[in-house]
Write an enzyme that holds these catalytic residues in place. Sequence first.
Site, PDB file in Angstrom:
ATOM      1  N   CYS A   2       1.194 -10.936 -11.696  1.00 41.88           N
ATOM      2  CA  CYS A   2       1.459 -12.280 -12.221  1.00 41.88           C
ATOM      3  C   CYS A   2       1.682 -13.249 -11.061  1.00 41.88           C
ATOM      4  O   CYS A   2       2.354 -12.919 -10.085  1.00 41.88           O
ATOM      5  CB  CYS A   2       2.662 -12.356 -13.134  1.00 41.88           C
ATOM      6  SG  CYS A   2       2.562 -11.290 -14.560  1.00 41.88           S
ATOM      7  N   ARG A  27      -3.202 -11.629  -8.180  1.00 43.51           N
ATOM      8  CA  ARG A  27      -1.968 -11.018  -8.662  1.00 43.51           C
ATOM      9  C   ARG A  27      -2.047 -10.580 -10.121  1.00 43.51           C
ATOM     10  O   ARG A  27      -1.125  -9.943 -10.638  1.00 43.51           O
ATOM     11  CB  ARG A  27      -0.798 -12.001  -8.491  1.00 43.51           C
ATOM     12  CG  ARG A  27      -0.558 -12.421  -7.063  1.00 43.51           C
ATOM     13  CD  ARG A  27       0.555 -13.423  -6.991  1.00 43.51           C
ATOM     14  NE  ARG A  27       1.826 -12.845  -7.347  1.00 43.51           N
ATOM     15  CZ  ARG A  27       2.623 -12.189  -6.514  1.00 43.51           C
ATOM     16  NH1 ARG A  27       2.278 -12.061  -5.260  1.00 43.51           N
ATOM     17  NH2 ARG A  27       3.755 -11.691  -6.921  1.00 43.51           N
ATOM     18  N   TRP A  75      -0.677 -10.442 -15.432  1.00 43.18           N
ATOM     19  CA  TRP A  75      -1.063  -9.032 -15.403  1.00 43.18           C
ATOM     20  C   TRP A  75      -0.123  -8.375 -16.398  1.00 43.18           C
ATOM     21  O   TRP A  75       1.079  -8.248 -16.150  1.00 43.18           O
ATOM     22  CB  TRP A  75      -0.863  -8.464 -14.004  1.00 43.18           C
ATOM     23  CG  TRP A  75      -1.373  -7.064 -13.832  1.00 43.18           C
ATOM     24  CD1 TRP A  75      -2.644  -6.673 -13.525  1.00 43.18           C
ATOM     25  CD2 TRP A  75      -0.610  -5.849 -13.926  1.00 43.18           C
ATOM     26  NE1 TRP A  75      -2.711  -5.299 -13.430  1.00 43.18           N
ATOM     27  CE2 TRP A  75      -1.488  -4.776 -13.676  1.00 43.18           C
ATOM     28  CE3 TRP A  75       0.729  -5.559 -14.220  1.00 43.18           C
ATOM     29  CZ2 TRP A  75      -1.069  -3.443 -13.697  1.00 43.18           C
ATOM     30  CZ3 TRP A  75       1.139  -4.234 -14.242  1.00 43.18           C
ATOM     31  CH2 TRP A  75       0.233  -3.190 -13.980  1.00 43.18           C
ATOM     32  N   ASN A 101       7.360 -14.086 -13.411  1.00 36.23           N
ATOM     33  CA  ASN A 101       6.733 -12.949 -12.746  1.00 36.23           C
ATOM     34  C   ASN A 101       7.820 -11.887 -12.577  1.00 36.23           C
ATOM     35  O   ASN A 101       8.862 -12.183 -12.008  1.00 36.23           O
ATOM     36  CB  ASN A 101       6.186 -13.414 -11.386  1.00 36.23           C
ATOM     37  CG  ASN A 101       5.838 -12.267 -10.446  1.00 36.23           C
ATOM     38  OD1 ASN A 101       5.938 -12.412  -9.239  1.00 36.23           O
ATOM     39  ND2 ASN A 101       5.436 -11.157 -10.987  1.00 36.23           N
ATOM     40  N   GLY A 102       7.580 -10.687 -13.110  1.00 37.48           N
ATOM     41  CA  GLY A 102       8.587  -9.635 -12.984  1.00 37.48           C
ATOM     42  C   GLY A 102       8.735  -8.909 -14.312  1.00 37.48           C
ATOM     43  O   GLY A 102       7.903  -9.067 -15.217  1.00 37.48           O
ATOM     44  N   GLU A 496      -9.159   7.372   1.476  1.00 40.98           N
ATOM     45  CA  GLU A 496      -9.294   5.933   1.343  1.00 40.98           C
ATOM     46  C   GLU A 496     -10.698   5.547   0.866  1.00 40.98           C
ATOM     47  O   GLU A 496     -10.865   4.652   0.038  1.00 40.98           O
ATOM     48  CB  GLU A 496      -8.938   5.263   2.684  1.00 40.98           C
ATOM     49  CG  GLU A 496      -9.087   3.760   2.733  1.00 40.98           C
ATOM     50  CD  GLU A 496      -8.240   2.993   1.719  1.00 40.98           C
ATOM     51  OE1 GLU A 496      -7.393   3.597   1.043  1.00 40.98           O
ATOM     52  OE2 GLU A 496      -8.474   1.784   1.586  1.00 40.98           O
ATOM     53  N   LYS A 500     -11.440   3.477  -2.578  1.00 45.76           N
ATOM     54  CA  LYS A 500     -12.216   2.228  -2.650  1.00 45.76           C
ATOM     55  C   LYS A 500     -13.243   2.311  -3.769  1.00 45.76           C
ATOM     56  O   LYS A 500     -13.417   1.381  -4.543  1.00 45.76           O
ATOM     57  CB  LYS A 500     -12.949   1.929  -1.330  1.00 45.76           C
ATOM     58  CG  LYS A 500     -12.109   1.498  -0.132  1.00 45.76           C
ATOM     59  CD  LYS A 500     -11.353   0.210  -0.327  1.00 45.76           C
ATOM     60  CE  LYS A 500     -10.043   0.467  -0.911  1.00 45.76           C
ATOM     61  NZ  LYS A 500      -8.828   0.131  -0.635  1.00 45.76           N
ATOM     62  N   GLU A 503     -11.571   2.238  -7.246  1.00 45.72           N
ATOM     63  CA  GLU A 503     -10.966   0.947  -7.580  1.00 45.72           C
ATOM     64  C   GLU A 503     -11.987  -0.073  -8.058  1.00 45.72           C
ATOM     65  O   GLU A 503     -11.742  -0.797  -9.009  1.00 45.72           O
ATOM     66  CB  GLU A 503     -10.255   0.359  -6.340  1.00 45.72           C
ATOM     67  CG  GLU A 503      -8.935   0.984  -6.029  1.00 45.72           C
ATOM     68  CD  GLU A 503      -8.306   0.377  -4.786  1.00 45.72           C
ATOM     69  OE1 GLU A 503      -7.107   0.088  -4.821  1.00 45.72           O
ATOM     70  OE2 GLU A 503      -9.002   0.174  -3.773  1.00 45.72           O
ATOM     71  N   HIS A 519     -11.263  25.404  -2.576  1.00 45.63           N
ATOM     72  CA  HIS A 519     -10.208  25.936  -3.463  1.00 45.63           C
ATOM     73  C   HIS A 519     -10.147  25.181  -4.792  1.00 45.63           C
ATOM     74  O   HIS A 519      -9.114  25.136  -5.436  1.00 45.63           O
ATOM     75  CB  HIS A 519      -8.855  25.864  -2.754  1.00 45.63           C
ATOM     76  CG  HIS A 519      -8.836  26.657  -1.481  1.00 45.63           C
ATOM     77  ND1 HIS A 519      -8.944  28.034  -1.458  1.00 45.63           N
ATOM     78  CD2 HIS A 519      -8.765  26.269  -0.187  1.00 45.63           C
ATOM     79  CE1 HIS A 519      -8.918  28.454  -0.204  1.00 45.63           C
ATOM     80  NE2 HIS A 519      -8.816  27.392   0.584  1.00 45.63           N
ATOM     81  N   LYS A 618      -3.336  -6.917  -7.099  1.00 44.66           N
ATOM     82  CA  LYS A 618      -3.197  -6.731  -5.652  1.00 44.66           C
ATOM     83  C   LYS A 618      -1.780  -6.340  -5.284  1.00 44.66           C
ATOM     84  O   LYS A 618      -1.553  -5.551  -4.384  1.00 44.66           O
ATOM     85  CB  LYS A 618      -3.588  -8.037  -4.956  1.00 44.66           C
ATOM     86  CG  LYS A 618      -3.450  -7.973  -3.466  1.00 44.66           C
ATOM     87  CD  LYS A 618      -4.783  -8.107  -2.799  1.00 44.66           C
ATOM     88  CE  LYS A 618      -4.764  -7.728  -1.353  1.00 44.66           C
ATOM     89  NZ  LYS A 618      -5.369  -6.427  -1.109  1.00 44.66           N
TER      90      LYS A 618
HETATM   91  C1  G6P Z   1      -1.790  -2.008  -5.487  1.00 47.99           C
HETATM   92  C2  G6P Z   1      -3.129  -2.451  -4.943  1.00 47.99           C
HETATM   93  C3  G6P Z   1      -3.582  -1.502  -3.842  1.00 47.99           C
HETATM   94  C4  G6P Z   1      -2.514  -1.400  -2.773  1.00 47.99           C
HETATM   95  C5  G6P Z   1      -1.162  -0.975  -3.350  1.00 47.99           C
HETATM   96  C6  G6P Z   1      -0.046  -1.084  -2.339  1.00 47.99           C
HETATM   97  O1  G6P Z   1      -1.947  -0.846  -6.214  1.00 47.99           O
HETATM   98  O2  G6P Z   1      -4.097  -2.505  -5.976  1.00 47.99           O
HETATM   99  O3  G6P Z   1      -4.784  -1.986  -3.275  1.00 47.99           O
HETATM  100  O4  G6P Z   1      -2.910  -0.490  -1.795  1.00 47.99           O
HETATM  101  O5  G6P Z   1      -0.825  -1.834  -4.446  1.00 47.99           O
HETATM  102  O6  G6P Z   1       0.086  -2.426  -1.979  1.00 47.99           O
HETATM  103  P1  G6P Z   1       0.879  -2.933  -0.725  1.00 47.99           P
HETATM  104  O7  G6P Z   1       0.846  -4.432  -0.822  1.00 47.99           O
HETATM  105  O8  G6P Z   1       2.270  -2.396  -0.845  1.00 47.99           O
HETATM  106  O9  G6P Z   1       0.196  -2.432   0.484  1.00 47.99           O
END
Ligand code: G6P
Length: 623
Positions: A2, A27, A75, A101-102, A496, A500, A503, A519, A618
């Site tokens: 949010c 956000r 969100w 927001n929260g 990672e 990606k 996501e 395994h 994000k």
């Molecule tokens: C969310 C985002 C990820 C990110 C994670 C941690 O899940 O979608 O892309 O890696 O938060 O975020 P931060 O801001 O703590 O690195």
Amino acid sequence: MCGIVGYIGSRDATEFLLEGLQRLEYRGYDSAGIAVMTGEQDVLVRKTTGRIDCLVKSIAESPLPGSIGIGHTRWATHGPPTEANAHPHLGRGGVVAIVHNGVIENYQVLKEQLESEGFVFSSATDSEVIAQLVAANLEKLSRTPIQNGEDPHQRLLEAVQAALSELRGTYGLVFLFREHPDLLIAARQGSPLVVGVGVGEHFVASDASPLVGYTDKIVYLTDHQIALVTADSLRVANRDLGRVKHNVENLLLHANEVSLGGYSHYMLKEIFEQPESLKNAMRGRICEEDATAVFGGLNLTPQQLRSVNRIILTACGTSWHAALLGEYLLEEFARIPVEVEYASELRYRNPPVEHDTLVFAISQSGETADTLGALREMKRKGHRTLAICNVVGSSIAQEADGGVYLHAGPEIGVASTKAFTSQCLVLSLLALYFGRMRHLSYDAGQRLVETFHSLPSLIRQALQTDDEVRRLARKYGSANNFLYLGRQFNFPAALEGALKLKEISYIHAEGYPAAEMKHGPIALVDERTPSVFIVPKGFVYDKVMSNLQEVKARGGPVIAIVENGDKRVAELADDIIRVPSADDWAQPLINIVPLQLLAYHIALLRGCDVDKPRNLAKSVTVE
Ligand code: G6P
């Protein structure tokens, strides 16, 4: 999670609110809304489901004129993304409009109590209780006539403060009052909030990005602060409404950092910014003479740093992957035992932690609720805490005892790219720093320093794989499952790379240590499941080759990331991506580049919204 904005001044409020919401859209983006005060002391609200563009369109068709207003991009946590659940929410009689927001944890109890007093709710959100609580308090206060000389704003502050004192949870809030067209009230507890200071105008936002182009003066509110904002004044109070002094700081963000700059997506722009963001992370942090790293903000004495016997790295998501590489590097170069903990686990797990343990909270946004929670828990237990954050002035950066900023510039694409490589780089610098304090020789330090200097140009070369990666995206982009396999330093890169892809393209992908694959995940291998092998030269090269052969023997297609000049892998793999060579510890920073590009191109081909993938946000400011 949010984004909220507010404006008070003399320009058309919707211009700032809508642009601000677009910049905060990372956000959350399942619905949006604004409330604007019109000349007749009336608050007009417009909400739409879907992206901010829908709201922009609706307002273009039927404008909301006014020079004071609030806005929100959501969100969803409580209640589905419907128009009714979109913010702003109104208190009874429309006396107050709020954006939040929260998460309010005790909203159910408060709601039942308010309903028993006759309040009618029109949404399923937790946020609406805040609007109704403030309305209830205003109704109570209005029963006492205003005394001569009484500050007209005091009642509003009291009504807000009384409501806040009943809330359990987190909030960044902005309030707009129908009867008071000359002010906004903002409050924060656990969710970020800033105030932009202009000439005859003020701006409120969840982070600094909406302010760019409007003002370069910013006030970072801290937890428990309540701000009373008029066009010409800003008064900040603590939770008892006692006035507190606020610092107006210079905002060091530029318009080109928050715009697409000719790229089709922020993610692509941020991938291509990596040579520069790595330089920024290194700037001023390498001491050639001593072959070590230097940090300005650790706030610990050399004695305290030397007495560190254990390090805990805690983070979520991509930042957790950077932490995992950090563990390998710190153990390798500094010989300090390191543990990597998911922040969401650490905060409730209560592990035994020795006295001389140093805790690093790693977070791009500096606002992730779980990471913040873990940091607080470690602080409560008396451990020294340091932050590795990108967003300046963020909660984690503020609450840690010290830390290191990434200086990567704003990362707007929801899938983290440049922040990841900068986190890895800062952790490598820390490994050098702690190493040189202990066992690492001057020569070894010098070799690391040379590698640091070569990294930006190596990353630039790795970006030249873009065309080849696009071709592979076309070849493999219709697969429904992928495996990503790497060993040692490249295991975090495999994790990672898989994240990606998941996501942004919604393809199931598993990152695994290449040898561990036999395994379990090997059962997934068939001709429709590509395996992406990371096979740099180095002492596990032959081992990874064996793992690659195991996949080929079972008919699985193999894409391999190899160093320039490698011939052996090309004989076995179906496709190869060649990247430049670096020391083995630095290779994952290079190898991740084609993996970021692969996810990007596959997502694009599948018609996915690269910068705003479904269900994600994000910055996750709820548990
Ligand atoms: C969310 C985002 C990820 C990110 C994670 C941690 O899940 O979608 O892309 O890696 O938060 O975020 P931060 O801001 O703590 O690195």
